[in-house]
Write an enzyme that holds these catalytic residues in place. Structure first.
Site, PDB file in Angstrom:
ATOM      1  N   GLU A 171      41.283  42.787  35.236  1.00  0.00           N
ATOM      2  CA  GLU A 171      41.549  41.363  35.436  1.00  0.00           C
ATOM      3  C   GLU A 171      41.976  41.045  36.861  1.00  0.00           C
ATOM      4  O   GLU A 171      41.911  39.894  37.292  1.00  0.00           O
ATOM      5  CB  GLU A 171      42.593  40.851  34.448  1.00  0.00           C
ATOM      6  CG  GLU A 171      43.956  41.454  34.650  1.00  0.00           C
ATOM      7  CD  GLU A 171      45.048  40.749  33.837  1.00  0.00           C
ATOM      8  OE1 GLU A 171      44.739  39.859  33.046  1.00  0.00           O
ATOM      9  OE2 GLU A 171      46.219  41.110  34.022  1.00  0.00           O
ATOM     10  N   SER A 172      42.388  42.049  37.604  1.00  0.00           N
ATOM     11  CA  SER A 172      42.750  41.827  39.004  1.00  0.00           C
ATOM     12  C   SER A 172      41.539  41.426  39.842  1.00  0.00           C
ATOM     13  O   SER A 172      41.687  41.057  41.004  1.00  0.00           O
ATOM     14  CB  SER A 172      43.386  43.094  39.576  1.00  0.00           C
ATOM     15  OG  SER A 172      42.559  44.222  39.328  1.00  0.00           O
TER      16      SER A 172
END
Lengths: 247, 285, 247, 285
Positions: free
Chosen positions: A51-52
């Site tokens: 998700e980064s």
């Protein structure tokens, strides 16, 4: 930080549901480990997305967080958080790997509170991207330690929706098919008709041990498969776990 | 502008503050300066909170957090926020990470809301309540999330020129969404460079000067988080924090040490090790 | 491709409305030229933004298109098209510089069709970003050659809205204040009460020449200002226009 | 995969095609291959059309364009499209550049629509009709634009690995919005490189392999547009095109030369000049 043998077994069992060429939205800990193991064994073409914003990650050791240097180093692309969540919402992520503090028989996950929301017994870190992955990934694979208190009839707070309790989740625009499997250190469960169903058992465990302590009568498939044994810990698949240094 | 001046002028008590950084480039130096100046009543926001939130909550600078997740990234829960919540010293407004990101993105796009497919099911109620919006073309019902407009965004980055053109590399996460959403941006950088250096590589610029209100040079300003290719994450610090922050007495000392500047002194040997680790080639044996 | 003297004069007059430190959304041709001149004379801190995503551009010669190499080279930032239009919609762009095939007395611009939409006399290239700039920039500055056929009572197609015809445009969320000025090679007009009003005349022209051929009685301010004379063409401000090579 | 195979397999007649490139990296080689294969009935979309649209319209490959602007960028109108419109050989669906960008962005975000403050006034009617949507938090009325989902996006870039991880630099404009919006992406690159080269610099990657259906190496594949730092824009070509394309006989020859491959032969001296121009430092005297 080397994972303990039970976590490793759970990740290994979850990895059984990942096919080569799939795009997997993963997190830290056991979910990421499952994808890393699959990538090193039967699914070398798996694309790991964090998700980064990191796409096609290939961490050389289990990362401590989704934003760790080892997640970025050697990745195929450093995108933005919006890039990866937009792709998720577009419906092109094959599988999301999820965990949580509690799971119920329909695959609902709780990672928010144990007890009452305003005066909780235990306050947990919250959804993060888990709710979004649960709703949007084409399917999800859940990972749960075999700790009976984590299995409940109905989670006290639905952070990440599973199946509706009346048949399977219906996929549609902006809506995935929900939990396809749940891996524990002892077994792999499927969600036949939207309910958690024992499907395969790990070597060394009986079917009864696979559901031991779970506070409802867990459905079982008529024919139970056997999970493949965990590969040798000193083999090449697990070499990446023995590295030191920053994570 | 010095960091001291930037915080004093641009982060008044009561502000809604977006805290940038995702794993890397967490603006710890700016946060420590906020603590030193005794700012109070802040609301902090971002998708997943790092332990800088713990410092600002423990110091009494922040009274509220608007997040998708809060804890010690990759390690565990936030002992400090958990206590503050139980003792009613902290208010929590939570959504999912994507939900929060869309709130920032709406603000960055100059829109009062954005539609999404998440947050319609389950117990997470979006901030502002669960409101739906119907697509006028397809009839599909979606969830609306309201724009979140921070008063100020704190960003740490690799370098900037004195005008405020900022460059970075590595993982950015939601940093740019939050920065673009905000009314003002305060930036700390490892190094202030000549404008010509920025303009020689405009593809590396992440924020243009006209959006940036202040820029200050603070080497090692993201420690104990990291700066891609400059110094690595101080994982030992994060791990130890999980243990130490369970103890309120240790936390009080930590806040005190932050106020006096002791907390940010990094031993030279540790600095050197973190710098060296950042320069190892990928997949080194 | 050196601009002709009339275009240069028009750009110079438009540049009078640009202040140091402003953020200007510009296009190719005369609008870009106005910002480049301002940047080299009285507004060195002006930020030029092109719809191609280039921010803080500093072209070393008049670029042929918004996507030209000279727009990118030496810029402060290469963003995406969404970056710059999002900023525009957020209301943080001080001024948009616009031109068009036709303009009317309320500052409406037409760059779509002359004649009927389905069977046009002349089909033009369309809005591009002009409509968006007209609606969203905090104010706009229009540039028009002194060609009377371009000035009409009411444009046949409103591509880029100006003032409503009953007082000035009201700014609000997602809505700028509309045309602040219109520059021609002969004059600078303002939009007092939302109507095009002669405000300043260029050296060598009378007020009557400034409105010559415009098919309505153009309002005039009681006191007309004088525009500063065009700086010497061989001076440093215009050095950038004498460069050869790719644009 | 060869470009010939990629176009044959992935760009069937009748497709809705997003054409990438903004000033630079216009996918001319892919367009010429479409002409060679006699594909028909395409609808082309992007914000501002380059003269590659003229080729595809002149050759009868495209029957419709969905754009914010069409012409010869920075030079003037499209004589070819103007004639085709007048003769009813071409359909035009137009909006503003931002309106079109938002349609692509909606698709890229998996949403059926996006709200915006533009397209509510004036005579431009958004595709799908003018529909409004009310913000459920503020009551503000906005315009809705419907998602535009291209069947395939054509992208030219600097380099890619054989898996389809694509890297580029310089002006990107709306290229990534359109590519992410599409169901498939066909990429041509100046150079195919080793995956290790891509992974050594993941910050330069603009499209990941899992989104890319085919990648083919076609050096000078963006000519007469340019590739940042590789070769410059052939401005003389664009200028001459404005004059030549007024003549239907010239246009017929041009299409014929494209079918036979003659049109894309660039004289070595001209190539060398364009390459050299791309390597001049910024602001060279």
């Amino acid at each position: 930080m080397q994972p303990d043998p039970a976590t490793l077994a759970m990740a290994w069992h979850a990895a059984q549901d990942l096919a080569d060429g799939e795009v997997a939205f993963v997190g830290i800990g056991a979910p990421g480990l499952a994808a890393m193991i699959a990538r090193r064994l039967h699914a070398p073409g798996i694309t790991m997305i964090f998700e980064s914003g990191v796409i096609g990650a290939d961490p050389d050791k289990p990362p401590l967080s989704t934003g760790s240097p080892s997640v970025a180093r050697g990745a195929a692309m450093l995108g933005s958080m919006m890039d990866v969540f937009a792709a998720l919402q577009k419906g092109i992520i094959d599988v999301g790997l999820l965990s949580g503090a509690e799971v119920d028989r329909f695959g609902n996950l709780n990672s928010t509170v144990i007890g009452h929301y305003d005066r909780p017994t235990v306050r947990l870190p919250g959804s993060g991207g888990a709710h979004d992955i649960a709703v949007l990934a084409r399917r999800t694979v859940l990972l749960m330690p075999h700790e009976p208190k984590r299995f409940v009839q109905r989670v006290s707070y639905v952070t990440s929706p599973g199946h509706p309790g009346v048949g399977p989740r219906r996929p549609g625009p902006g809506r995935g098919a929900g939990p396809a499997a749940l891996a524990t250190p002892r077994a792999l469960f499927r969600f036949d008709d939207g309910e958690m169903t024992l499907a395969a058992v790990a070597p060394g465990f009986t079917a009864d041990q696979a559901v031991e302590g779970i506070p409802w009568v867990v459905r079982r498939r008529q024919t139970l498969a056997s999970l493949p044994p965990l590969p040798a810990l000193d083999g090449p698949a697990f070499h990446f776990m023995h590295k030191g240094g920053a994570e | 502008m010095s960091l001291e001046q930037a915080i004093r002028g641009l982060v008044p008590s009561g502000s809604l503050v977006f805290v940038g950084g995702f794993g890397q480039c967490v603006p710890f130096a700016a946060g420590r300066e906020i603590v030193r100046q005794g700012v109070t009543g802040l609301t902090l926001c971002r998708t997943g909170a790092d332990i800088l939130f713990d410092l600002l909550v423990a110091a009494g600078a922040a009274k509220e957090i608007v997040v998708g997740w809060f804890g010690n990234p990759g390690i565990g829960i936030s002992h400090i926020c958990r206590r503050a919540l139980a003792e009613d010293r902290l208010r929590l407004r939570e959504t999912s990470n994507f939900g929060l990101l869309l709130r920032l993105e709406a603000a960055a796009m100059g829109l009062p809301f954005l539609p999404t497919h998440v947050l319609a099911e389950g117990d997470l109620v979006p901030d502002g309540g669960r409101r739906s919006v119907v697509c006028p073309f397809t009839g599909l019902e979606l969830t609306a999330v309201p724009a979140l407009v921070p008063d100020v965004a704190l960003v740490h980055a690799h370098r900037a020129d004195p005008l405020g053109n900022v460059q970075s590399s590595g993982i950015l996460g939601d940093t740019l969404a939050g920065a673009r959403a905000a009314r003002r941006i305060v930036v700390t950088v490892e190094k202030i460079v000549d404008p010509a250096e920025i303009r020689a590589d405009p593809g590396s610029t992440i924020l243009p000067a006209h959006l940036v209100s202040a820029v200050a040079e603070v080497p090692f300003g993201a420690w104990p988080s990291y700066v891609d290719g400059v110094y690595d994450r101080d994982d030992d610090y994060y791990r130890a924090f999980d243990r130490l922050s369970r103890d309120p007495a240790w936390v009080d000392n930590w806040v005190q040490d932050t106020r006096t500047g002791v907390a940010e002194v990094v031993a030279p040997a540790r600095k050197a090790a973190l710098v060296q680790a950042a320069h190892e080639p990928p997949h080194a044996a």
